[in-house]
Design an enzyme around this catalytic site. Structure first.
Site, PDB file in Angstrom:
ATOM      1  CE  LYS A  47       0.919  -6.035   2.420  1.00 40.52           C
ATOM      2  NZ  LYS A  47      -0.094  -6.322   1.379  1.00 40.52           N
ATOM      3  CB  THR A  88       5.524  -0.548  -2.619  1.00 40.67           C
ATOM      4  OG1 THR A  88       4.244  -1.158  -2.555  1.00 40.67           O
ATOM      5  CG2 THR A  88       6.561  -1.611  -2.849  1.00 40.67           C
TER       6      THR A  88
HETATM    7  O1  C5P Z   1      -3.078  -1.753  -7.551  1.00 41.40           O
HETATM    8  P1  C5P Z   1      -1.641  -1.971  -7.207  1.00 41.40           P
HETATM    9  O2  C5P Z   1      -0.814  -2.499  -8.364  1.00 41.40           O
HETATM   10  O3  C5P Z   1      -0.994  -0.773  -6.538  1.00 41.40           O
HETATM   11  O4  C5P Z   1      -1.676  -3.154  -6.126  1.00 41.40           O
HETATM   12  C1  C5P Z   1      -0.552  -3.537  -5.395  1.00 41.40           C
HETATM   13  C2  C5P Z   1      -0.905  -4.686  -4.519  1.00 41.40           C
HETATM   14  O5  C5P Z   1       0.266  -5.124  -3.832  1.00 41.40           O
HETATM   15  C3  C5P Z   1      -1.946  -4.402  -3.465  1.00 41.40           C
HETATM   16  O6  C5P Z   1      -2.760  -5.562  -3.373  1.00 41.40           O
HETATM   17  C4  C5P Z   1      -1.160  -4.209  -2.184  1.00 41.40           C
HETATM   18  O7  C5P Z   1      -1.875  -4.674  -1.080  1.00 41.40           O
HETATM   19  C5  C5P Z   1       0.065  -5.080  -2.436  1.00 41.40           C
HETATM   20  N1  C5P Z   1       1.298  -4.706  -1.738  1.00 41.40           N
HETATM   21  C6  C5P Z   1       1.922  -3.478  -1.901  1.00 41.40           C
HETATM   22  N2  C5P Z   1       3.076  -3.194  -1.209  1.00 41.40           N
HETATM   23  C7  C5P Z   1       3.645  -4.105  -0.404  1.00 41.40           C
HETATM   24  C8  C5P Z   1       3.032  -5.364  -0.259  1.00 41.40           C
HETATM   25  C9  C5P Z   1       1.852  -5.636  -0.965  1.00 41.40           C
HETATM   26  O8  C5P Z   1       1.432  -2.651  -2.664  1.00 41.40           O
HETATM   27  N3  C5P Z   1       4.787  -3.852   0.209  1.00 41.40           N
END
Ligand code: C5P
Length: 247
Positions: A69, A131
């Site tokens: 990021k 998200t």
């Molecule tokens: O454990 P979980 O399924 O929530 O992990 C989601 C992953 O996606 C994390 O590594 C987080 O950093 C990443 N992420 C996110 N939302 C975004 C971009 C990346 O949750 N917009």
């Protein structure tokens, strides 16, 4: 098909190995390698172990999603892109709120580093609205609701030459309607039925996300924190099989 880190996986799941524990990450990567499309390493792992740790954990040479990021001035982001190009990530993320010049600098750096050093060119993904943000938080920070904000940032990102976007699956239909099928859409915030939502906010199940238009799914804790991560990854892959690519 032999999977290498640079071939597109048939399985759309990138498992997020969010840990600073090298043995745990390595054993998850090894155990899950047959049941996921690739691994995602993010800030926690990279801050703890750096590029050498990435090489060490990806012994299986699975497609690598490096979720750093990046968000800084164009010169600094371009330099960081050049440095991580040696790891040949399949995906690398930059924040779209860094602006068009920053994203263009990242795009140019990715292309130049690959051709100069004979490396596979990474696919740059633009992170739109995290998200974890609720609609109210998104409105407070950006003055727009998530869908409007994501569409605005997506247009900036694609005009700047990025290859795809990271967004919630909730916004996927609007992104597909606006930008068609050529863009790569990667969606975190995935929660199989029955799993905890954790700190995520705009979530969907794996099947829902693919139906909504996602190409790849990022799934972290529902797999890594499961009693049996392998069993959970297998279950998700089996549920998705009817929807998987046939190439
Ligand atoms: O454990 P979980 O399924 O929530 O992990 C989601 C992953 O996606 C994390 O590594 C987080 O950093 C990443 N992420 C996110 N939302 C975004 C971009 C990346 O949750 N917009």
């Amino acid at each position: 098909m032999t999977m290498t880190r640079n071939t597109l996986p048939k399985n759309p799941v990138f498992v997020a190995l969010d840990t600073n524990d090298m043995p745990a990450a390595s054993s998850l990567a090894a155990g899950l390698s047959a049941f996921v499309g690739g691994i995602k390493l993010g800030l926690e792992f990279f801050c703890a172990h750096g590029p050498e740790g990435v090489r060490q954990v990806n012994k299986q040479e699975l497609p690598l999603f490096l979720d750093l990021k990046l968000h800084d001035i164009p010169n600094t982001v371009a330099a960081a892109v050049r440095e991580v190009s040696w790891l040949e990530p399949y995906f690398l993320t930059v924040h779209t709120t860094g602006g068009a010049e920053m994203m263009k600098a990242a795009t140019t750096a990715a292309t130049e580093a690959a051709s100069r050093n004979g490396l596979q060119r990474m696919h740059l993904l633009g992170v739109t609205a995290l998200t974890s943000l609720t609609p109210a938080q998104c409105q407070a920070i950006y003055g727009r609701m998530p869908e409007e904000q994501v569409l605005f940032l997506a247009e900036e990102a694609l005009n700047a030459g990025l290859n795809g976007l990271v967004a919630s699956a909730v916004e996927a239909p609007a992104l597909r309607a606006a930008f068609g099928s050529d863009i790569t859409l990667v969606t975190p915030g995935i929660r199989p039925t029955g799993s905890m939502v954790d700190d995520q906010s705009r979530v969907m199940t794996p099947e829902q996300a693919l139906r909504a238009g996602a190409d790849y799914l990022v799934i972290g804790r529902p797999i890594t924190q499961a009693l049996s991560p392998v069993a959970e990854a297998k279950r998700i892959a089996a549920d998705l099989r009817p929807r998987l690519r046939t190439a």
